[in-house]
Write an enzyme that holds these catalytic residues in place. Sequence first.
Site, mmCIF file in Angstrom:
data_model
loop_
_atom_site.group_PDB
_atom_site.id
_atom_site.type_symbol
_atom_site.label_atom_id
_atom_site.label_comp_id
_atom_site.label_asym_id
_atom_site.label_seq_id
_atom_site.Cartn_x
_atom_site.Cartn_y
_atom_site.Cartn_z
ATOM 1 N N LYS B 129 0.841 -1.206 0.000
ATOM 2 C CA LYS B 129 0.000 0.000 0.000
ATOM 3 C C LYS B 129 0.871 1.250 0.000
ATOM 4 C CE LYS B 129 -3.914 -2.280 2.144
ATOM 5 N NZ LYS B 129 -4.500 -2.739 3.411
ATOM 6 N N GLN B 173 -5.239 -2.013 9.390
ATOM 7 C CA GLN B 173 -5.003 -3.299 8.743
ATOM 8 C C GLN B 173 -5.626 -4.427 9.568
ATOM 9 O OE1 GLN B 173 -3.409 -3.818 5.680
ATOM 10 N NE2 GLN B 173 -4.195 -5.888 5.959
ATOM 11 N N ASP B 196 -11.876 2.641 3.634
ATOM 12 C CA ASP B 196 -12.188 1.217 3.467
ATOM 13 C C ASP B 196 -13.681 1.010 3.207
ATOM 14 O OD1 ASP B 196 -10.223 -0.649 3.360
ATOM 15 O OD2 ASP B 196 -9.949 -0.794 5.532
#
Lengths: 368, 368
Positions: B129, B173, B196
């Site tokens: 990422k 995460q 997200d």
Amino acid sequence: MASSPVTMMKMKVNDCSPPSTTAARLLPLFRRHQIHFRSSVGPLQNPCFPRTIITHASRSSFSSSSVITASMTTEASAKVIDGKKIAKDVRDEIAAEISLMKDSISVVPGLAVILVGDRKDSATYVRNKKKACEAVGIKSYEVCLREDSTEEEVLKYISGFNDDPMVHGILVQLPLPSHMNEQNILNAVRIEKDVDGFHPLNIGRLAMRGREPLFVPCTPKGCIELLHRYNVEIKGKRAVVVGRSNIVGMPAALLLQREDATVSIVHSRTKKPEEITRQADIIISAVGQPNMVRGSWIKPGAVIIDVGINPVEDATNPRGYRLVGDVCFEEASKVASAITPVPGGVGPMTIAMLLSNTLLSAKRTYNY
Amino acid sequence: MASSPVTMMKMKVNDCSPPSTTAARLLPLFRRHQIHFRSSVGPLQNPCFPRTIITHASRSSFSSSSVITASMTTEASAKVIDGKKIAKDVRDEIAAEISLMKDSISVVPGLAVILVGDRKDSATYVRNKKKACEAVGIKSYEVCLREDSTEEEVLKYISGFNDDPMVHGILVQLPLPSHMNEQNILNAVRIEKDVDGFHPLNIGRLAMRGREPLFVPCTPKGCIELLHRYNVEIKGKRAVVVGRSNIVGMPAALLLQREDATVSIVHSRTKKPEEITRQADIIISAVGQPNMVRGSWIKPGAVIIDVGINPVEDATNPRGYRLVGDVCFEEASKVASAITPVPGGVGPMTIAMLLSNTLLSAKRTYNY
């Protein structure tokens, strides 16, 4: 209604017939039945599924507790799911719980209803809600605002009820006048008092595994309650929801999925919806199209929950109309194993579930 | 991978075979194909749908722009949806937009990533990422916390990023260590920075007609982006989502419905899932079961999006394993009109969509 059962039956069969079958509409009942038994094709039958109307095979087992048998001709065999009776049972249970709650912690649940404008149907709903509240011991608070009120006025009342510890549920009667932003107004209701369950946060939690919504929207909650109380197994079953509205179809699909059904959602863009409904063990229809779901759309033995409440012209009725569902009851009741009537099916459950949500909210507030 | 195409092909067909066909696994490729052509039954074929593997009829028309043809035997004909290439296109577009944004309003989008613990796979994802952010001009902020950190520490960092105007997206995460409440932590991320898209408010808006989520979860957004970029028509099509996870299956179903597909959701409690997938014009599979979706599960001409990334043992691979999807690629590519490979299909799209959401957030903050 003064009509004899046979006359009514003919009328209802007429309602379900498509416009192209006008000639057939005028046939007396026995003649129509002859046609059904002599031929496997005809205007009401689908060649892919020719025996749905004439056979009674493959009926699923179905608990008969609380079930009233349909008073139909010998062809009809679906059990009629008595929403009126179940709603009364639910209201009785709520009344008993509220009475106990009052005795033990001196709390009376409160429901605030905000009505804007002078729509007759809305006024009737609000009146019915008030009556239902009183009957079970919920205190109801009512605000009626003029059609030309401002959004700010409505928001002011919502804010007041949000802060009022006596109020555990707030309901804004829809539709609102067109000059108001419905989304702004509904979003203003505190999520802890959103007994309608329409807040996106509630819907999100409903959609997510491992999350719990604070409230489940009343009508779809009522549909599932009917299935539960009639011991209809949902887990592992094929369920088809007809309609994808925010108020009924979409949350009904999410609820069925939470109960481990395999869900398909049919809507206005669906090609050949009947091919999908025909696979369903459970159909929930909420589209507002009178008699759209025909007998040939239904798998023998399926359970049908008809949310539609559609007025259709009826010269024999003093009001000039009567209410029918999305599902052609006469055809469906010959194929399904159980079906909700209209009226008297899902309708009475909505208010019962509103009372249930209000009680739930009060209990949650006091950790009762 | 050093294996010749034929060897690889054999290996992959082997992977798709159920355990009961171990004997057949050892057959050389030509022999297996002989069996297919000589008989309509066999371990890989479903008697209800015997011609899916041997016929190529009914293929839907499919735009060939950006499509790379599968380098398979003559039997394979599905176009391979090149996620790697599309993801690169998306990243290039994002980089160009960010460069323009920087020039015109001097804003650089920022993404904060919080990693707790020392899971190797999570560390790899976070590293990827970070690299991807750098490549497009997004500033990345990284916090790595020890496995035994407290929930409070994580919440403290989230709170800091929530208030930091340089940060437009916050990503925690997953999975978190088991002593932490994932729900509490995810809920702490400000909805305006929830790139997200996992917040229930976002999911609720995604489910509701007339509402817009602030962010769409990255992997399902990537699936739909692939369909769009390959000009796959969604409206009015039958779509089946295999899996109902909060992260992929459920939001993918909601997205397909928003695009007017008729959606069915198949999951672990579904009986005979293959009967449902066989009706689909579009299948999105996200269950994490290697090669679960067989060729016989697929309607000829369907488009297959395979989200699964499953490691399976592979002694010929230096790492001892390789990655396969939920869909048996070899069988599916003979039936489908287009299919994503694993790896190189949906995988690269997830990070590309994360970058896209971060840019979107920055643009929204500055009304750009």
